[in-house]
Design a protein around this motif. Structure first.
Motif, short mmCIF file in Angstrom:
data_model
loop_
_atom_site.label_atom_id
_atom_site.label_comp_id
_atom_site.label_asym_id
_atom_site.label_seq_id
_atom_site.Cartn_x
_atom_site.Cartn_y
_atom_site.Cartn_z
N ASP A 40 20.29 56.55 -41.15
CA ASP A 40 20.43 56.01 -39.85
C ASP A 40 20.41 54.75 -39.89
OD1 ASP A 40 21.53 56.57 -37.23
OD2 ASP A 40 19.61 57.42 -36.48
N SER A 41 21.08 53.93 -38.71
CA SER A 41 20.81 52.45 -38.62
C SER A 41 21.17 52.10 -37.22
CB SER A 41 21.73 51.56 -39.50
OG SER A 41 23.21 51.97 -39.34
N ASP A 42 20.39 51.30 -36.57
CA ASP A 42 20.44 51.08 -35.32
C ASP A 42 20.50 49.87 -34.82
OD1 ASP A 42 19.76 50.49 -32.54
OD2 ASP A 42 18.83 52.59 -32.22
N ARG A 43 21.85 49.49 -34.39
CA ARG A 43 22.02 48.06 -34.05
C ARG A 43 21.46 47.15 -33.30
NH1 ARG A 43 28.44 47.03 -35.20
NH2 ARG A 43 28.45 48.47 -36.66
N ASP A 44 20.94 48.13 -32.11
CA ASP A 44 20.10 47.34 -31.03
C ASP A 44 18.44 47.07 -31.53
OD1 ASP A 44 22.32 47.80 -29.55
OD2 ASP A 44 21.75 49.76 -28.91
N THR A 45 18.09 48.18 -32.11
CA THR A 45 16.78 47.94 -32.41
C THR A 45 16.63 47.28 -33.92
OG1 THR A 45 16.71 50.14 -33.66
CG2 THR A 45 15.77 49.89 -31.05
N GLY A 46 17.55 47.45 -34.88
CA GLY A 46 17.72 46.75 -36.22
C GLY A 46 16.80 47.60 -37.20
N LEU A 47 16.60 49.09 -36.71
CA LEU A 47 15.60 49.91 -37.51
C LEU A 47 16.77 50.71 -38.47
CD1 LEU A 47 13.22 51.35 -35.02
CD2 LEU A 47 12.86 49.45 -36.76
N LEU A 48 16.33 50.65 -40.02
CA LEU A 48 17.11 51.37 -40.96
C LEU A 48 16.29 52.33 -41.48
CD1 LEU A 48 19.61 51.02 -43.00
CD2 LEU A 48 17.77 49.65 -44.42
N THR A 49 16.99 53.66 -41.11
CA THR A 49 16.16 54.68 -41.49
C THR A 49 16.68 55.08 -43.10
OG1 THR A 49 16.18 55.34 -39.33
CG2 THR A 49 15.70 57.12 -40.77
N LEU A 50 15.95 55.61 -43.98
CA LEU A 50 16.15 55.96 -45.20
C LEU A 50 15.41 57.46 -45.58
CD1 LEU A 50 15.57 52.60 -46.98
CD2 LEU A 50 17.90 53.43 -46.36
N VAL A 51 16.09 58.38 -46.31
CA VAL A 51 15.54 59.46 -46.59
C VAL A 51 15.66 59.67 -48.02
CG1 VAL A 51 15.60 62.05 -46.21
CG2 VAL A 51 16.07 60.40 -44.33
N PHE A 52 14.56 60.15 -48.54
CA PHE A 52 14.67 60.34 -50.02
C PHE A 52 13.85 61.61 -50.62
CE2 PHE A 52 10.46 58.78 -51.21
CZ PHE A 52 10.23 57.99 -49.71
N GLN A 53 14.24 61.87 -51.66
CA GLN A 53 13.28 63.02 -52.35
C GLN A 53 12.80 62.57 -53.64
OE1 GLN A 53 15.76 66.68 -53.24
NE2 GLN A 53 14.01 67.90 -53.49
N GLU A 54 11.41 62.99 -53.66
CA GLU A 54 10.56 62.51 -54.83
C GLU A 54 11.25 63.48 -56.13
OE1 GLU A 54 6.73 62.96 -53.73
OE2 GLU A 54 6.80 61.51 -52.20
N VAL A 55 11.85 62.55 -57.08
CA VAL A 55 12.30 63.21 -58.16
C VAL A 55 11.65 62.54 -59.39
CG1 VAL A 55 14.24 64.02 -59.19
CG2 VAL A 55 14.50 63.19 -56.97
N GLY A 56 12.02 61.32 -59.63
CA GLY A 56 11.28 60.46 -60.59
C GLY A 56 10.24 59.81 -60.27
N LYS A 57 9.84 58.75 -61.15
CA LYS A 57 8.96 57.97 -61.17
C LYS A 57 8.84 57.03 -59.94
CE LYS A 57 6.30 53.93 -61.79
NZ LYS A 57 6.44 52.49 -61.72
N SER A 58 10.02 56.33 -59.79
CA SER A 58 10.24 55.48 -58.60
C SER A 58 10.22 56.20 -57.31
CB SER A 58 11.74 54.81 -58.78
OG SER A 58 11.60 53.95 -59.94
N THR A 59 11.27 57.18 -57.06
CA THR A 59 11.13 57.93 -55.61
C THR A 59 9.50 58.41 -55.60
OG1 THR A 59 12.12 59.65 -56.87
CG2 THR A 59 13.60 58.21 -55.57
N THR A 60 8.89 58.96 -56.55
CA THR A 60 7.36 59.26 -56.19
C THR A 60 6.55 58.06 -55.89
OG1 THR A 60 7.76 61.09 -57.91
CG2 THR A 60 5.69 60.70 -57.19
#
Ligand SMILES: Cc1cc2nc3c(=O)[nH]c(=O)nc-3n(C[C@H](O)[C@H](O)[C@H](O)COP(=O)(O)OP(=O)(O)OC[C@H]3O[C@@H](n4cnc5c(N)ncnc54)[C@H](O)[C@@H]3O)c2cc1C
Ligand code: FES
Lengths: 283, 471
Positions: free
Chosen positions: A51-71
């Motif tokens: 999700d990304s909101d032009r008015d507030t500038g808030l960027l939403t990211l969703v991830f699943q922990e799979v490997g080292k980096s996402t964990t």
């Protein structure tokens, strides 16, 4: 530096974070992604924009922990910072009003599906969403998807919510019953997208999939993310991530996803050993 | 004078091949002061100075060499910097044997003066003994505002030159670090990243603002940059789009583009995995396809990552290899094998989708092609199989299309290269300039620098004229 303004645990191992990234939000369109790097030693991690909101500038990211980096990313709390984020990357989807689309989303793929479903919904397209997960606890973005869909069907592998079985079985049933959407969008694990594309091919229904190939730069410079589409090599970070699901060579892509399996395993084990008995990643 | 001619060219000390092929430290160690003076004394200070015209940026070569001979090493460094702001890099990566050293008068009868090694010596001496930042003037930004896109040698030089001319410069880079190919392509053992860092520090001290992680065309558009008040924009986005071989099997696991392989290792520091998070996998037997610097860098990197045998497969003969001679020799010393006059036809797969061999065909040189080189043609029936488990394709790159295709109406050449006015560096769109690999296709560091500098002056003229200053 991007400070995490909000963090939410959507399901075990599936997390949502929100950062302030106004430049990215002003330009982001459905189907695009960003690449982030947590710290100096970090990998470049591609994540589709949820999700990304032009008015507030808030960027939403969703991830699943799979490997080292996402964990490791999952360990960050509100107030912690991410070193770099670049984007929006990839080709945005051209979304125009259609009569009806079917959104087939599996697992964490529901998050990147949401902006597309929302965009269709806002244009007045009838949106039918089919959402699959392993089990009830792993269903995410339920409220959001319900808000932008005319109909929603669920499936879980263990039958704890909705249909017991694969989400593509619902798709097959709907098509067999005569539903003919203008387009099916499938986002989720590769085997799910492949199965969805196989089902729709039988009925001649256009199908778009969103590929999560292994990337490095994400700007078309390295070819790590290459996939074969209709017999041609394409860089999914630039020409994708969305492609015609009937033309993608899924078998090759699935094999390519295993390129660094041994290294990824090593990195994760080493990391978990390092963080010891800490339970943070369960929180 | 004739006694000078008979002196042999001073060899630059290097790490021993069996030692260096196991580490990522710089191979060439550089001249000592004694060696530098001895080599400088070989220069006969001939009046015609052919070397100066052999240098793409016209460095005053005999003068700086004379200063070395007199022991004024800092003076020599300053002399070079009048024309070339990145001598530590050029001394290391320029193809001197086809430029200044190719036309050196001594070279007619013996070995040319080691101009590259001397240039490097001066720059390194200044770094160690002088204050390289001392001559950096902070721009007051009063001349105007310019956006420079891409932080490779073209962008860095353009930004530095504009700062000298009093411009406020913002340098945009899509990666998380500066330097372009200097950072992600050329390995540490040939160009230490500390040198790139220092150069970047220098331009920062000139007042240039660097914004990383901004993909111009996506994070911000060219139109928006103009709206934000930039008077001109320089595109130095490079030739970042790798070609592949176009043969069966090139998407198998174990096949990399050189760009992917080198970016993982250099930019992402995969050679320090798992301390750094990005992995790289190299098998035991590696084939590298191509004959340029990129191929040499890939082959030597694979060796350093532990490959037992590395073979360079090139379709022409050694004489046609475009790589710097020194790097071909270094590769040979390190035990890299060369399969010349051979070309891959397909890559073979094991049952799990990994490389298990590469079929090649022998080539012979036929008629000359448009580039004046003899065209390699396959010898029918000469196919053979190389026993390899990793293939790195280093067969070239095209200009980066990402930004240029977002600029409506921009004139592009057949290969997607940006077309400019040679003198000013301006494209067909007023205020938009370009230079480096995005214009020429994959070329050299010094050519990119020269283009960046020329464009800076073109931009200065353009903005001055618009503001009714000068001209
Ligand atoms: C492995 C390798 C070895 C080489 N060895 C030598 C050598 O020994 N000697 C030699 O002379 N030459 C060598 N070259 C060639 C030389 O490096 C290039 O010719 C030179 O770097 C070109 O400079 P440039 O500034 O035009 O582009 P680049 O160095 O390619 O820099 C372009 C920069 O622009 C950035 N960019 C692109 N698009 C955007 C965008 N839209 N927004 C923001 N940023 C963007 C890129 O990320 C990149 O950092 C080598 C090249 C490679 C790949
Ligand atoms: S990730 Fe490098 S080209 Fe796509």
């Amino acid at each position: 530096m991007y400070r995490i303004l909000k963090k939410e645990m959507l399901a075990p191992k599936i997390k949502l974070i929100q950062v302030y990234a106004p430049e990215i939000c002003t330009h982001a369109r459905p189907g695009q992604f960003v690449i982030l790097r947590m710290h100096e030693k970090g990998e470049r991690i591609p994540l589709t924009i949820a999700d990304s909101d032009r008015d507030t500038g808030l960027l939403t990211l969703v991830f699943q922990e799979v490997g080292k980096s996402t964990t490791e990313l999952g360990m960050l709390s509100e107030g912690d910072s991410i070193l770099d984020i670049v984007g929006p990357l990839g080709t945005a989807r051209d979304i125009e009003k259609l009569d009806c689309v079917v959104c087939v989303a599996g697992g964490v793929g529901v998050a990147p599906m949401y902006p597309e479903a929302k965009a269709y919904h806002l244009l007045g397209t009838r949106v039918i969403s089919l959402i699959g997960a392993q089990t009830k606890d792993m269903l995410i973005f339920k409220d959001r998807m319900e808000k932008v869909s005319d109909e929603v069907y669920y499936s879980t592998d263990d039958g704890s919510f909705g249909h017991k079985g694969f989400v593509t079985e619902i798709l097959c049933k709907l098509l067999e019953d005569g539903l003919r959407p203008d387009e099916v969008i499938a986002i989720g694990p590769l085997p799910m997208m492949r199965a969805a594309a196989r089902v729709t091919e039988r009925f001649g229904v256009k199908t778009v999939v969103s590929l999560n190939a292994i990337m490095v730069d994400g700007t078309g410079m390295c070819g790590s993310c290459r996939v074969t589409v209709d017999g041609e090599v394409k860089f999914s970070c630039v020409e994708g991530p969305a492609f015609d699901g009937h033309k993608v060579d899924f078998d090759e892509l699935i094999a390519r996803q295993n390129r660094f399996l041994a290294e990824e395993k090593l990195a994760l084990e080493r990391y978990l050993a390092g963080v010891g008995g800490c339970k943070c990643h369960q929180k | 004078m004739s006694s000078k001619v008979r002196q042999p060219r001073q060899e630059m000390p290097k790490q021993q091949p069996d030692v260096r092929s196991k580490n990522f430290q710089e191979v060439a160690l550089g001249y000592t002061e004694e060696l530098a003076v001895a080599e400088a004394n070989r220069c006969i200070q001939c009046p015609k100075k052919p070397c100066v015209s052999g240098c793409p940026v016209g460095v005053d070569i005999p003068e700086f060499i004379d200063l070395i001979a007199k022991g004024d090493f800092l003076g020599a460094a300053r002399k070079i910097k009048e024309k070339n702001s990145l001598p530590a890099m050029c001394g290391r990566v320029c193809p001197q044997e086809t430029q200044c050293e190719a036309v050196c008068t001594l070279g007619k009868r013996g070995e040319p003066v080691a101009i590259g090694a001397l240039e490097r010596f001066c720059a390194d001496y200044e770094r160690m003994h002088g204050d390289p930042l001392s001559d950096a003037q902070r721009s007051d930004g009063s001349s105007g505002r310019v956006a420079v896109v891409g932080s490779g040698p073209a962008g860095l030089t353009c930004a530095s030159e504009l700062a000298k001319l009093g411009y406020k410069v913002v340098l945009f880079e899509s990666l998380h670090d500066t330097g372009g190919v200097l950072r992600y392509g050329i390995p540490e053992f040939r160009l230490p990243k500390a040198i790139v860092d220092e150069e970047v520090e220098y331009i920062k001290s000139q007042g240039v603002e660097i914004r990383l992680n901004v993909l111009v065309g996506a994070t911000v558009t060219v139109d928006e940059l103009f709206q934000e008040g930039f008077d001109a924009i320089f595109l130095g986005t490079g030739a970042g789009l790798p070609y592949f071989l176009g043969i069966p099997g090139e998407n198998l696991n174990g096949v990399y583009s050189a760009n992917e392989f080198l970016t993982r290792v250099n930019l992402m520091k995969a050679y320090r995995f798992p301390d750094y998070d990005t992995p790289v996998w190299v098998g035991k037997r590696v084939a590298v396809v191509g004959g340029g610097n990129v191929a040499m860098d890939s082959a030597r990197t694979a060796l350093r990552l532990g490959a037992e045998k590395v073979t360079v497969v090139y379709r022409r003969s050694r004489a046609e290899m475009p790589a710097r001679l020194e790097e071909i020799e270094n590769a040979e010393e390190e035990g890299i094998e060369f399969y010349l006059l051979a070309n891959p036809v397909r890559i073979l797969s094991d049952d799990k989708g990994w490389v298990k061999g590469m079929e090649c065909v022998r080539m012979e040189l036929g008629e000359e092609d448009s580039s004046g080189r003899r065209r390699p043609v396959p010898v029918p029936g000469s196919e053979f199989i190389l026993d390899v488990d990793t293939v790195i394709s280093a067969v070239g790159t095209d200009p980066n299309p990402l930004l240029v295709r977002t600029i409506p109406g921009l004139d592009l050449g057949r290969r997607g290269n940006v077309i400019i006015d040679e003198e000013t560096g301006m494209t067909n769109i007023p205020g938009v300039f370009a230079g480096g690999d995005i214009v020429t296709g994959s070329a050299t560091v010094i050519a990119a620098m020269g283009a960046g500098k020329a464009a800076a002056h073109g931009i200065d003229k353009y903005i001055s004229a618009r503001n009714g200053r000068g001209m």
